[in-house]
Design a protein around this motif. Structure first.
Motif, short mmCIF file in Angstrom:
data_model
loop_
_atom_site.label_atom_id
_atom_site.label_comp_id
_atom_site.label_asym_id
_atom_site.label_seq_id
_atom_site.Cartn_x
_atom_site.Cartn_y
_atom_site.Cartn_z
N GLU B 6 0.85 -1.18 0.00
CA GLU B 6 0.00 0.00 0.00
C GLU B 6 0.89 1.23 0.00
O GLU B 6 1.92 1.28 0.66
CB GLU B 6 -0.87 -0.02 1.26
N ARG B 7 0.47 2.23 -0.75
CA ARG B 7 1.22 3.48 -0.78
C ARG B 7 0.99 4.23 0.53
O ARG B 7 -0.14 4.36 1.01
CB ARG B 7 0.75 4.33 -1.97
N LYS B 9 0.72 7.54 2.65
CA LYS B 9 0.41 8.95 2.46
C LYS B 9 0.44 9.61 3.84
O LYS B 9 -0.42 9.34 4.69
CB LYS B 9 -0.96 9.08 1.80
N ASP B 11 0.13 12.45 6.67
CA ASP B 11 -0.58 13.70 6.95
C ASP B 11 0.42 14.83 7.17
O ASP B 11 0.20 15.97 6.79
CB ASP B 11 -1.46 13.54 8.20
N ALA B 26 7.01 9.39 8.57
CA ALA B 26 5.70 9.70 7.97
C ALA B 26 4.65 9.55 9.06
O ALA B 26 4.53 8.48 9.67
CB ALA B 26 5.42 8.74 6.82
N ARG B 28 0.66 10.24 10.85
CA ARG B 28 -0.76 10.58 10.80
C ARG B 28 -0.99 11.76 11.73
O ARG B 28 -0.23 11.98 12.68
CB ARG B 28 -1.61 9.42 11.34
N TRP B 62 6.21 9.59 0.30
CA TRP B 62 5.14 9.72 1.30
C TRP B 62 4.22 10.91 1.00
O TRP B 62 3.23 11.13 1.70
CB TRP B 62 5.72 9.95 2.71
N ILE B 63 4.58 11.72 -0.01
CA ILE B 63 3.87 12.99 -0.26
C ILE B 63 2.84 12.82 -1.38
O ILE B 63 3.15 12.27 -2.42
CB ILE B 63 4.86 14.11 -0.65
N ASP B 64 1.63 13.33 -1.13
CA ASP B 64 0.60 13.33 -2.16
C ASP B 64 -0.28 14.54 -1.86
O ASP B 64 -1.18 14.46 -1.03
CB ASP B 64 -0.18 12.01 -2.10
N THR B 67 1.86 19.19 1.93
CA THR B 67 2.36 18.48 3.11
C THR B 67 3.26 19.40 3.93
O THR B 67 4.07 20.15 3.38
CB THR B 67 3.17 17.24 2.70
#
Lengths: 303, 303
Positions: B6-7, B9, B11, B26, B28, B62-64, B67
């Motif tokens: 799973e990618r 992402k 927060d 990374a 949450r 980790w960036i989408d 951020t």
């Protein structure tokens, strides 16, 4: 060799062979120096087989017939040419037990002066004993304390012609290491001085020697927070380290006759520092004293 | 990336960026850690233009979308990415004045936590303030002294949620430098331990801290004269240096509630050492505390 240069023929040769370099003097029996040369092939760069070629590279031109070389320093350590085992205090600065180094060249005899050790507290010296012998040869019947500042500063209690006890401080090596290999390298330049900062660091450290660990980082922080200059930081570090040493060496220097044997600048710092503690000291140039010690050793071997 | 991975992402992203390496997490919003990575591109190896590529090399996956990165440590020094000027004590561990680093990537916001300074005696910290903030986030209303052992050990007096005063000792750096760059490198192995020798060195130095300069060389001499082992020399050096620090840091630890925040082994040594001085201390793991501090900083920025 040009025709109008006279060939030097040494009666004997004096050698001071330390970890990082070697110095040699062509000598007359009378003690007159005929010539002087040096090499950067210190003990630290040589294997046992390398010592004779390194020596001849410097002294070969001075040799004509059987010649005795008298050497002091790390050349006589276990990692050196051949080991000249330590004599144990109390003992004369030039004890019995000179070693003879293995040589291939006909007529070349190399004798190495033993180092001196102390069992408790454990301590060792190699080379300084020859300077002490030189000082005593020039000042017979002298009793007192000899300080030999340098990479590893020695404080030596001398009485009745013998080394009674001694203590080594890593002050010089700590200064070099801290100013080049720690975060303080950003704050301490290779040159520069501030005499007032030296004396301040000195008196701080003599008064509160246990704070040395905290004072070191403050040299960095004073630069960042208060803009302290590199000259000031460098002199202050020197004062802090010498002051911490003097605080611990007090049993040596308090109320004693003191001679400081060393190269000009560092010996002067110690004499100045001792003066601030009301401990007057005589400054003595190291080079001449080393030769006087090697000459005394040669006299012992001949006589 | 394989199909069944799973990618991630994030927060937001937490970064601890010191002189010699960088670690990133990374996160949450809830404070859960999704992933962790590191790089050896510490501040000391980068020019200002190098920081963003170095950071993206670790966190890009980790960036989408937009951020926020919250970073602490030497990344905020004058030689870092952008300077986050020091706040001055007394002040909260997370003071105002977070810096914003210049970035090229759209949606990337990098905030850097300020370091903290003290004017007199001059002192500075960068990174430790975040650990202190993490400790206080986990222990609200805690008053006492926090010791953060490491290359540059900090003793920090915390009261009413603020850093009141602090002092830095170069103990860790001195240990590393002395054991690798001085004559003691021949006596001190890279590994090895002798707990009794550590405690002996510690109690010697606490009792007579001014003798540190003399005791250092004796580690070499004890090996040469009395055959002291490398394990013993190494542990004794550690005890001597920590003991000298504790002697000077006494105004910090005496009669105080103490927390030692650090990596396992070094923090344990300090806790053991303090115990011999009847000063009980709580050992706290550094990693979790750093993340707690960065999380508290992120909360401040959001809220």
């Amino acid at each position: 060799m040009t025709e109008n240069m006279e060939r030097i023929k040494a009666d004997w040769i004096a050698v001071d062979w330390g970890t990082s370099n070697m110095r040699a003097w062509a000598m007359r029996s009378s003690g007159t120096i005929l010539a002087e040369d040096r090499s950067d092939l210190g003990m630290g760069k040589l294997t046992p087989e390398g010592f004779e070629p390194a020596l001849l590279g410097v002294i070969d031109a001075w040799i004509d017939g059987p010649t005795t070389v008298v050497a002091c320093g790390m050349v006589g350590s276990r990692q050196g040419w051949t080991e000249a085992p330590y004599a144990t205090v109390p003992c004369p600065a030039l004890p019995d037990g000179f070693a003879t180094a293995p040589t291939k060249k006909d007529g070349l005899t190399v004798r190495i002066i033993p180092g001196i050790k102390q069992d408790a507290p454990a301590d060792v010296m190699r080379g300084e004993e020859t300077q002490i012998a030189g000082y005593l040869a020039r000042n017979p019947n002298w009793d007192g304390v000899i300080c030999l500042p340098g990479t590893h500063t020695k404080w030596v209690h001398v009485s009745a012609g013998e080394i009674v006890s001694f203590q080594t401080f890593m002050t010089g090596e700590l200064f070099a290491t801290i100013s080049t290999h720690t975060v303080l390298r950003h704050s301490i330049p290779a040159e520069g001085w501030d005499e007032a900062a030296f004396l301040e660091g000195l008196s701080d450290a003599v008064a509160r020697p246990e704070r040395i660990g905290a004072r070191l980082f403050s040299l960095r922080a004073e630069g960042l927070v208060n803009g302290m200059s590199g000259d000031t930081a460098r002199a202050r570090l020197s004062g802090l380290l010498i002051g911490t040493e003097l605080a611990a060496a007090k049993p040596y220097w308090l109320g004693q006759q003191i001679a400081v044997i060393g190269a000009g600048n560092i010996a002067r710092l110690y004499v100045d520092a001792l003066a601030t503690l009301s401990a007057p000291a005589t400054q003595v140039k190291a080079d001449a004293i080393t030769i006087a010690g090697l000459t005394a050793a040669y006299g012992r071997l001949k006589g």
